[in-house]
Motif scaffolding. Sequence first.
Motif, PDB file in Angstrom:
ATOM      1  N   TYR A   1     -10.962   7.680   9.045  1.00 32.32           N
ATOM      2  CA  TYR A   1      -9.779   7.115   8.375  1.00 32.32           C
ATOM      3  C   TYR A   1      -9.537   5.684   8.866  1.00 32.32           C
ATOM      4  O   TYR A   1      -9.250   4.780   8.071  1.00 32.32           O
TER       5      TYR A   1
ATOM      6  N   GLN B   1       2.130   8.753  10.940  1.00 35.66           N
ATOM      7  CA  GLN B   1       0.842   8.048  11.021  1.00 35.66           C
ATOM      8  C   GLN B   1       0.963   6.724  11.776  1.00 35.66           C
ATOM      9  O   GLN B   1       0.048   5.890  11.729  1.00 35.66           O
TER      10      GLN B   1
ATOM     11  N   ASP C   1      -9.600   2.211   6.654  1.00 39.95           N
ATOM     12  CA  ASP C   1      -8.476   1.279   6.576  1.00 39.95           C
ATOM     13  C   ASP C   1      -8.874  -0.126   7.024  1.00 39.95           C
ATOM     14  O   ASP C   1      -8.396  -1.114   6.467  1.00 39.95           O
TER      15      ASP C   1
ATOM     16  N   ASP D   1       0.879  -1.169   0.000  1.00 40.35           N
ATOM     17  CA  ASP D   1       0.000   0.000   0.000  1.00 40.35           C
ATOM     18  C   ASP D   1       0.914   1.217   0.000  1.00 40.35           C
ATOM     19  O   ASP D   1       1.571   1.517   0.984  1.00 40.35           O
TER      20      ASP D   1
HETATM   21  N1  ARG Z   1      -3.877   9.463   1.645  1.00 42.67           N
HETATM   22  C1  ARG Z   1      -3.106   9.343   2.850  1.00 42.67           C
HETATM   23  C2  ARG Z   1      -2.334  10.636   3.119  1.00 42.67           C
HETATM   24  O1  ARG Z   1      -2.128  11.445   2.219  1.00 42.67           O
HETATM   25  C3  ARG Z   1      -2.132   8.208   2.817  1.00 42.67           C
HETATM   26  C4  ARG Z   1      -2.739   6.841   2.693  1.00 42.67           C
HETATM   27  C5  ARG Z   1      -1.874   5.782   3.276  1.00 42.67           C
HETATM   28  N2  ARG Z   1      -2.444   4.441   3.211  1.00 42.67           N
HETATM   29  C6  ARG Z   1      -3.386   3.983   4.014  1.00 42.67           C
HETATM   30  N3  ARG Z   1      -3.838   2.761   3.824  1.00 42.67           N
HETATM   31  N4  ARG Z   1      -3.881   4.689   4.986  1.00 42.67           N
HETATM   32  O2  ARG Z   1      -1.942  10.839   4.247  1.00 42.67           O
END
Ligand code: ARG
Length: 590
Positions: free
Chosen positions: A324, A352, A328, A119
Amino acid sequence: MKKLLDQITEEVMKAFAASGYEEEYGKVTLSNRPDLCEYQCNGSMAAAKKYHCAPIQIASKVVEELEKSAIFEEALAVNPGFINLKVSASFVQSYLQAMLQDERLGCDKTEKPKTMIVDYGGPNVAKPLHVGHLRSAIIGESVKRLGRFVGHQMIGDIHLGDWGLQMGLIITELKHRKPELPYFDESFGGEYPKEAPFTISELEEIYPTASARSKEDEAYKNEAMEATYLVQHGHRGYQAVLQHILNVSVADLKKNYASLKVEFDLWKGESDAQPYIPDLVEMLKEKGFAYESEGALVVDVKEDTDTKEVPPCMILKSDGASLYTTTDLATIVERMKLYHPDDIIYVVDKRQEMHFVQVFRCARKTGLVDSETGLKFLGFGTMNGKDGKPFKTREGGVMRLEHLIADIDEEMYRKIVDNSEAEIPEEEARETAQTVGLSAVKYGDLSNQASKDYVFDVERFTSFEGNTGPYILYTIVRIKSILNKYRELGLDPESGIIRAPENETQKSLMLRLARFNGAVWNAFEELAPHKLCAYIYELANAFNKFYHETKILSEEDEEIRSGLVAVLVLTKRVLETCIEILGFEAPERM
Ligand code: ARG
């Protein structure tokens, strides 16, 4: 092929056994005193405790055995009990000849291929790609290629951010600007236009404008939130706009990622996971994992051994909206259902990390994944500017990826034009600048341990000297040029046979070549592309030393010359294979 180090270790283990000691003590490592030996075994120290005798006694006995071995040219017992080893020239020669004849250069594929989802990328649609997304793309791509090279089934998923408030913001802004569009006519029953009501540059202007306005204008923000809710709950017109946003964004993203040589197998996004949410929530409630806390639905994920507080994993906010974490978790459900991965590797900003601790624990605790399924977080640090702060444009704004790449290419172009002896046609120089520029960006990033922050230093990264991508490419180009000259003599570089090394410089290059399979496997097992970078940097250095000290084309004895050329061919193949794994390539000349 068995790794060189493993072969050596086996031989030393046998010698321990033959001398009457347990073979575990025969573990061999690379020498930390390269001036004295190539490999070393320190096992006699530990063995001495067990067998109640002086370590040197054990070492000496083992060395007596090793002297019979064809693998070693020298085995010395050194006080207080080290065994210093030098491998024999013929052993190195036959190992390299076998590598040369193997299309995989001696690097076996895994015997247990797994399915792994990587991912990475994770851009948010409608927002321009910026440098923050660069690291995920570069590291993720090389992890995927590493896994693929060692024989796993790797599935790269971009996991687009396509489900948040940004959608509502764009819809709202568009509605304010062009209220006459059919998407906003509630009584419209016909077919919506195929053509998007904006271009990518308009879209990229609409989003920040809307975002800024929502911060000042409460009513506008509420409108955007309402629009977000509606698009997520099936509003026909808004969904048609959403589709336009996706199409326009994805086309642009594809172009950008292609220029980075980053390729995804799946272009799924957060929106794809939404259909799995209702059942997920139902299950979590039914099985008693989720409970209500201050109106929100949460799952506890703390553990007794935690040294830091791990807050409960939020599943639904008090207004019923998902988050979020929910997305996920639902994505995990979807991936398990569709792809049955053995591992899912997330290449995401390390800030994160807590989010993923919560998601992983929740997924495990609630049985969304099997106990054997690996959930791995490969968190990366920040790409900083020379001032040590997150990389910005000269004006202090967010650096768009496209502009960053263009700047590098320009810098590279100048260097190539200045550097080359011959006149290079403009078109070729531009193309080469792109190829070399990409190596500068990617190697500059990958050569740092992913979890660390690093300074993006254009000057250093684009240098032809030092630990840089262009230096590696320069080395490959140098080899290509010698091989071309050899061909011009009417000779075939591929037909040479590797000879035993004639001096330390040759041997040191050859030993480094022999470590290729170990370097690849090690980098993969630790998900550490920087280890592969360290390997090719050492290899390139060893090659350049060899190049400066050895006459190659001017060697009169053709048998010797073709043997040297064979070493060149092998070096080129090893370097090219490694940079292919890292995600860039070498030009013909530079
Ligand atoms: N779109 C998210 C960002 O810009 C990152 C995604 C990462 N992947 C996940 N499965 N959460 O922070």
